[in-house]
Write an enzyme that holds these catalytic residues in place. Structure first.
Site, PDB file in Angstrom:
ATOM      1  N   HIS A 168      -4.712  -3.134   6.522  1.00  0.00           N
ATOM      2  CA  HIS A 168      -4.477  -3.448   5.105  1.00  0.00           C
ATOM      3  C   HIS A 168      -5.817  -3.873   4.511  1.00  0.00           C
ATOM      4  O   HIS A 168      -6.145  -5.051   4.416  1.00  0.00           O
ATOM      5  CB  HIS A 168      -3.444  -4.559   4.937  1.00  0.00           C
ATOM      6  CG  HIS A 168      -3.442  -5.090   3.528  1.00  0.00           C
ATOM      7  ND1 HIS A 168      -3.008  -4.347   2.448  1.00  0.00           N
ATOM      8  CD2 HIS A 168      -3.857  -6.264   3.021  1.00  0.00           C
ATOM      9  CE1 HIS A 168      -3.160  -5.054   1.339  1.00  0.00           C
ATOM     10  NE2 HIS A 168      -3.680  -6.215   1.655  1.00  0.00           N
ATOM     11  N   ASP A 200       0.844  -1.203   0.000  1.00  0.00           N
ATOM     12  CA  ASP A 200       0.000   0.000   0.000  1.00  0.00           C
ATOM     13  C   ASP A 200       0.881   1.256   0.000  1.00  0.00           C
ATOM     14  O   ASP A 200       0.601   2.233  -0.702  1.00  0.00           O
ATOM     15  CB  ASP A 200      -0.913  -0.011   1.232  1.00  0.00           C
ATOM     16  CG  ASP A 200      -1.656  -1.336   1.365  1.00  0.00           C
ATOM     17  OD1 ASP A 200      -2.320  -1.730   0.394  1.00  0.00           O
ATOM     18  OD2 ASP A 200      -1.530  -1.990   2.413  1.00  0.00           O
TER      19      ASP A 200
HETATM   20  P1  NAX Z   1      -2.206 -18.230  -3.868  1.00  0.00           P
HETATM   21  O1  NAX Z   1      -3.582 -18.789  -3.682  1.00  0.00           O
HETATM   22  O2  NAX Z   1      -1.571 -18.199  -5.211  1.00  0.00           O
HETATM   23  O3  NAX Z   1      -1.203 -19.048  -2.913  1.00  0.00           O
HETATM   24  C1  NAX Z   1      -1.492 -19.323  -1.573  1.00  0.00           C
HETATM   25  C2  NAX Z   1      -0.745 -20.577  -1.221  1.00  0.00           C
HETATM   26  O4  NAX Z   1      -0.892 -20.807   0.181  1.00  0.00           O
HETATM   27  C3  NAX Z   1      -1.281 -21.837  -1.937  1.00  0.00           C
HETATM   28  O5  NAX Z   1      -0.220 -22.498  -2.597  1.00  0.00           O
HETATM   29  C4  NAX Z   1      -1.843 -22.670  -0.780  1.00  0.00           C
HETATM   30  O6  NAX Z   1      -1.676 -24.062  -1.006  1.00  0.00           O
HETATM   31  C5  NAX Z   1      -0.992 -22.188   0.380  1.00  0.00           C
HETATM   32  N1  NAX Z   1      -1.562 -22.444   1.709  1.00  0.00           N
HETATM   33  C6  NAX Z   1      -2.864 -22.425   2.092  1.00  0.00           C
HETATM   34  N2  NAX Z   1      -2.970 -22.792   3.368  1.00  0.00           N
HETATM   35  C7  NAX Z   1      -1.719 -23.025   3.825  1.00  0.00           C
HETATM   36  C8  NAX Z   1      -1.195 -23.457   5.062  1.00  0.00           C
HETATM   37  N3  NAX Z   1      -1.984 -23.716   6.104  1.00  0.00           N
HETATM   38  N4  NAX Z   1       0.139 -23.606   5.175  1.00  0.00           N
HETATM   39  C9  NAX Z   1       0.956 -23.369   4.120  1.00  0.00           C
HETATM   40  N5  NAX Z   1       0.507 -22.992   2.906  1.00  0.00           N
HETATM   41  C10 NAX Z   1      -0.810 -22.813   2.771  1.00  0.00           C
HETATM   42  O7  NAX Z   1      -2.234 -16.796  -3.191  1.00  0.00           O
HETATM   43  P2  NAX Z   1      -1.221 -15.578  -3.388  1.00  0.00           P
HETATM   44  O8  NAX Z   1      -1.630 -14.773  -4.545  1.00  0.00           O
HETATM   45  O9  NAX Z   1       0.173 -16.101  -3.324  1.00  0.00           O
HETATM   46  O10 NAX Z   1      -1.572 -14.701  -2.093  1.00  0.00           O
HETATM   47  C11 NAX Z   1      -1.288 -15.154  -0.785  1.00  0.00           C
HETATM   48  C12 NAX Z   1      -1.935 -14.253   0.236  1.00  0.00           C
HETATM   49  O11 NAX Z   1      -1.424 -12.929   0.158  1.00  0.00           O
HETATM   50  C13 NAX Z   1      -3.447 -14.116   0.106  1.00  0.00           C
HETATM   51  O12 NAX Z   1      -4.018 -14.238   1.398  1.00  0.00           O
HETATM   52  C14 NAX Z   1      -3.625 -12.710  -0.398  1.00  0.00           C
HETATM   53  O13 NAX Z   1      -4.879 -12.166  -0.030  1.00  0.00           O
HETATM   54  C15 NAX Z   1      -2.489 -12.012   0.300  1.00  0.00           C
HETATM   55  N6  NAX Z   1      -2.081 -10.700  -0.226  1.00  0.00           N
HETATM   56  C16 NAX Z   1      -1.691  -9.765   0.671  1.00  0.00           C
HETATM   57  C17 NAX Z   1      -1.232  -8.519   0.290  1.00  0.00           C
HETATM   58  C18 NAX Z   1      -0.797  -7.499   1.289  1.00  0.00           C
HETATM   59  O14 NAX Z   1      -0.482  -6.393   0.878  1.00  0.00           O
HETATM   60  N7  NAX Z   1      -0.771  -7.763   2.606  1.00  0.00           N
HETATM   61  C19 NAX Z   1      -1.181  -8.152  -1.146  1.00  0.00           C
HETATM   62  C20 NAX Z   1      -1.195  -9.310  -2.074  1.00  0.00           C
HETATM   63  C21 NAX Z   1      -2.066 -10.461  -1.661  1.00  0.00           C
HETATM   64  O15 NAX Z   1      -3.380 -10.191  -2.056  1.00  0.00           O
END
Ligand code: NAX
Length: 327
Positions: free
Chosen positions: A186, A158
């Site tokens: 956020h 952000d």
């Molecule tokens: P993806 O869905 O591509 O990847 C998430 C990964 O996490 C998957 O491979 C899944 O298998 C794994 N996962 C789920 N549960 C798990 C667990 N208990 N232990 C280990 N791995 C686990 O998501 P992606 O685009 O990489 O985003 C990840 C997260 O970042 C999301 O929650 C998203 O909302 C968040 N974001 C946060 C941002 C921020 O500024 N704070 C910005 C970007 C993003 O949106």
């Protein structure tokens, strides 16, 4: 120097893919620090993480000392120095907020416990997975032996968005802007503060001199940038989120530049009227591996209302996870 253990959860996801190669090439901790990577995934995604690890091997990164892949949080966090908690349960259609918080509690509670059980004494935790601030609160609540200041959440994306949108508006370089702050959660209620930011040493708000643009264009553009990316790309921000995670940890460990600060969501000490203990975004400087909240900033009426609204949302999230017994 022994390699630093860096654990990345959600390693097979899209942010993981954008993050791991840059960690291994020195963008997290600098060009002189070797790293051991620990990739934590759910069992169904371990194979994909193994594929990413094969590609990491194929880069022959001089700083990469080792890679371990596991679906066991205890193993992933044993001896961890830097924990990047990226994997989370996204909100799906029809999901209520309570369900979302509960599903994420099922992830961040055991991860907090595993960090408590095995992390190195200098562990630093950055939560990226949404709802990031509250997920960090849950993890921290289950790691009573780790100082709570070590649990942080990411608002650096952000912050970076706020810099680039302002630079585009006033026609300056992003490096001409200092003292940007994201306050609060956020989420769409976050508040990018131009009253304390500076463009070439002058108040950014007075350089812009257009409160309607600030309220009706700038703040919503920064806050809703994630949705605009999804709309354009068909997938959520990944490389920019990974970049922000690197920036967050790099500055925490190596320090912020003299005369500038950054934004981190950290446990409130009560500064600026944010209830103590809430994980909320503040202006911080970092030095010697520790951050401190920039004190004494003037908060005008415009800013106060927006900070209060975002903090109220964090209070609601905290109360909801408390009611669910997650903290
Ligand atoms: P993806 O869905 O591509 O990847 C998430 C990964 O996490 C998957 O491979 C899944 O298998 C794994 N996962 C789920 N549960 C798990 C667990 N208990 N232990 C280990 N791995 C686990 O998501 P992606 O685009 O990489 O985003 C990840 C997260 O970042 C999301 O929650 C998203 O909302 C968040 N974001 C946060 C941002 C921020 O500024 N704070 C910005 C970007 C993003 O949106």
């Amino acid at each position: 120097m022994a390699p630093v253990n860096v654990t990345v959860t959600g390693a097979a996801g899209q942010i993981g893919y954008a993050l791991l190669f840059r960690i291994a090439s020195g963008h997290l901790l600098g060009p002189d620090t070797k790293v051991n990577l620990r990739l934590l995934e759910i069992p169904q995604a371990v194979k994909a993480a193994e594929g990413t690890a094969m590609e990491l091997d194929d880069c022959a990164f001089p700083l990469l000392s080792g890679i371990e892949i596991t679906d066991d949080a205890k193993k992933a966090f044993d001896g961890v120095n830097v924990a990047l908690l990226v994997g989370a349960r996204p909100r799906t259609k029809g999901m209520e907020r309570g369900d979302l918080l509960e599903a994420n509690g099922g992830i961040f509670k055991p991860q907090g416990e595993a960090i408590n059980a095995g992390a190195a004494s200098d562990v630093r935790v950055l939560v990226v997975g949404n709802p990031a601030n509250t997920n960090a609160l849950i993890a921290s609540a289950h790691a009573p032996d780790v100082p709570r200041e070590r649990f942080t959440a990411m608002t650096r994306l952000d912050h970076n968005r706020a810099l680039s949108q302002l630079a585009a508006k006033v026609g300056c370089a992003v490096t001409d802007i200092k003292k940007m702050t994201i306050w609060g959660n956020h989420s769409a209620t976050q508040y990018p503060d131009l009253f304390n930011a500076e463009v070439n040493g002058q108040s950014a708000a007075s350089v812009v001199n257009d409160e309607a643009w600030l309220a009706d264009t700038y703040i919503p553009t920064v806050a809703k940038r994630g949705a605009a990316i999804i709309e354009a790309r068909g997938a959520s921000s990944a490389a920019s989120a990974a970049n922000a995670a690197l920036n967050h940890v790099h500055d925490w460990v190596n320090g912020t530049a003299e005369g500038d600060w950054t934004s981190m969501a950290i446990p409130s000490d009560g500064s600026y009227g944010v209830p103590e203990g809430l994980i909320s975004s503040f202006p911080v400087t970092c030095s010697g591996g520790e951050y401190s909240i920039v004190q004494g900033l003037e908060i005008n009426e415009f800013s106060r209302a927006r900070i209060d609204a975002s903090v109220a949302e964090l209070v609601e999230e905290r109360d909801a996870v408390k009611a669910l017994g997650l903290i």
